[in-house]
Design a protein around this motif. Structure first.
Motif, PDB file in Angstrom:
ATOM      1  N   ARG A  36      17.017 -32.480 -13.660  1.00 50.21           N
ATOM      2  CA  ARG A  36      17.565 -32.196 -12.316  1.00 50.21           C
ATOM      3  C   ARG A  36      17.645 -30.648 -11.994  1.00 50.21           C
ATOM      4  NH1 ARG A  36      23.986 -33.738 -10.918  1.00 50.21           N
ATOM      5  NH2 ARG A  36      23.995 -32.550  -8.943  1.00 50.21           N
ATOM      6  N   ASP A  37      18.154 -29.947 -13.093  1.00 51.55           N
ATOM      7  CA  ASP A  37      18.356 -28.326 -12.895  1.00 51.55           C
ATOM      8  C   ASP A  37      17.042 -27.681 -12.515  1.00 51.55           C
ATOM      9  OD1 ASP A  37      17.016 -28.469 -15.394  1.00 51.55           O
ATOM     10  OD2 ASP A  37      18.250 -27.096 -16.237  1.00 51.55           O
ATOM     11  N   GLU A  40      16.331 -28.820  -8.741  1.00 48.80           N
ATOM     12  CA  GLU A  40      16.898 -28.103  -7.818  1.00 48.80           C
ATOM     13  C   GLU A  40      16.522 -26.572  -7.842  1.00 48.80           C
ATOM     14  OE1 GLU A  40      21.003 -29.064  -9.190  1.00 48.80           O
ATOM     15  OE2 GLU A  40      21.019 -31.051  -8.379  1.00 48.80           O
ATOM     16  N   GLU A  41      16.456 -26.175  -8.872  1.00 52.38           N
ATOM     17  CA  GLU A  41      16.260 -24.496  -9.008  1.00 52.38           C
ATOM     18  C   GLU A  41      15.069 -24.014  -8.398  1.00 52.38           C
ATOM     19  OE1 GLU A  41      16.957 -20.522 -10.146  1.00 52.38           O
ATOM     20  OE2 GLU A  41      18.238 -22.037 -10.296  1.00 52.38           O
ATOM     21  N   GLY A  44      14.304 -27.206  -4.513  1.00 52.89           N
ATOM     22  CA  GLY A  44      14.824 -27.441  -3.580  1.00 52.89           C
ATOM     23  C   GLY A  44      15.850 -28.704  -3.598  1.00 52.89           C
ATOM     24  N   ALA A  45      15.687 -29.400  -4.643  1.00 49.44           N
ATOM     25  CA  ALA A  45      16.418 -30.914  -4.567  1.00 49.44           C
ATOM     26  C   ALA A  45      17.884 -30.450  -4.564  1.00 49.44           C
ATOM     27  CB  ALA A  45      16.113 -31.418  -5.871  1.00 49.44           C
ATOM     28  N   ASP A  46      18.754 -31.499  -4.143  1.00 53.63           N
ATOM     29  CA  ASP A  46      20.137 -31.348  -4.139  1.00 53.63           C
ATOM     30  C   ASP A  46      20.697 -32.305  -5.315  1.00 53.63           C
ATOM     31  OD1 ASP A  46      20.443 -34.143  -3.016  1.00 53.63           O
ATOM     32  OD2 ASP A  46      20.274 -33.208  -1.077  1.00 53.63           O
ATOM     33  N   GLU A  47      21.824 -32.937  -5.228  1.00 58.10           N
ATOM     34  CA  GLU A  47      22.588 -33.625  -6.149  1.00 58.10           C
ATOM     35  C   GLU A  47      22.195 -34.949  -6.088  1.00 58.10           C
ATOM     36  OE1 GLU A  47      25.164 -33.572  -2.583  1.00 58.10           O
ATOM     37  OE2 GLU A  47      24.294 -31.919  -3.851  1.00 58.10           O
ATOM     38  N   SER A  51      16.895 -36.988  -3.635  1.00 57.49           N
ATOM     39  CA  SER A  51      16.094 -35.762  -3.530  1.00 57.49           C
ATOM     40  C   SER A  51      15.421 -35.570  -4.714  1.00 57.49           C
ATOM     41  CB  SER A  51      17.168 -34.865  -3.171  1.00 57.49           C
ATOM     42  OG  SER A  51      17.806 -34.361  -4.136  1.00 57.49           O
ATOM     43  N   TRP A  52      15.640 -35.785  -5.783  1.00 60.87           N
ATOM     44  CA  TRP A  52      14.947 -35.555  -7.167  1.00 60.87           C
ATOM     45  C   TRP A  52      13.649 -35.980  -6.862  1.00 60.87           C
ATOM     46  CZ3 TRP A  52      19.371 -37.547 -10.956  1.00 60.87           C
ATOM     47  CH2 TRP A  52      20.290 -36.754 -10.751  1.00 60.87           C
ATOM     48  N   ALA A  55      11.613 -34.436  -4.373  1.00 55.86           N
ATOM     49  CA  ALA A  55      10.970 -33.182  -4.614  1.00 55.86           C
ATOM     50  C   ALA A  55       9.931 -33.334  -5.764  1.00 55.86           C
ATOM     51  CB  ALA A  55      12.282 -32.398  -5.386  1.00 55.86           C
TER      52      ALA A  55
END
Length: 97
Positions: A36-37, A40-41, A44-47, A51-52, A55
């Motif tokens: 996940r990190d 997101e990094e 552009g995914a969120d929590e 979205s993972w 992405a």
């Protein structure tokens, strides 16, 4: 690089927060996980878990290449794990997709 395009091959990881996927390169099946990190990094995914997956799907070429690069660097890994804190991971993800 060939990719497996089967719905079951790309999924949320039931053990840690991230996306599991498979890349086939030169006949070798590479199981991989992007955490996940990193999603997101770098992508552009969120929590949210959805979205993972989104992405990963949007940036599949870059992520698959990073997994193949990591596998070539250490073929003894049973599962390639891509994460933010890996210094060599960042340049692989910075390539245009």
């Amino acid at each position: 690089m060939a990719r497996v395009n089967v719905g079951e091959e790309v999924r949320l990881c039931p053990v840690v927060q991230g996306v599991e996927f498979t890349v086939i390169e030169q006949g070798i099946r590479i199981r991989a996980l992007i955490l996940r990190d990193a999603l997101e990094e770098f992508f552009g995914a969120d929590e949210s878990p959805s979205s993972w997956l989104n992405a990963y799907e949007r940036h599949q070429d870059a992520i698959d290449c990073a997994a193949a690069d990591r596998y070539r660097a250490n073929r003894s890994q049973s599962v390639v794990v891509l994460r933010v804190q890996d210094e060599q991971f960042e340049p692989a993800l910075s390539r245009p997709s």
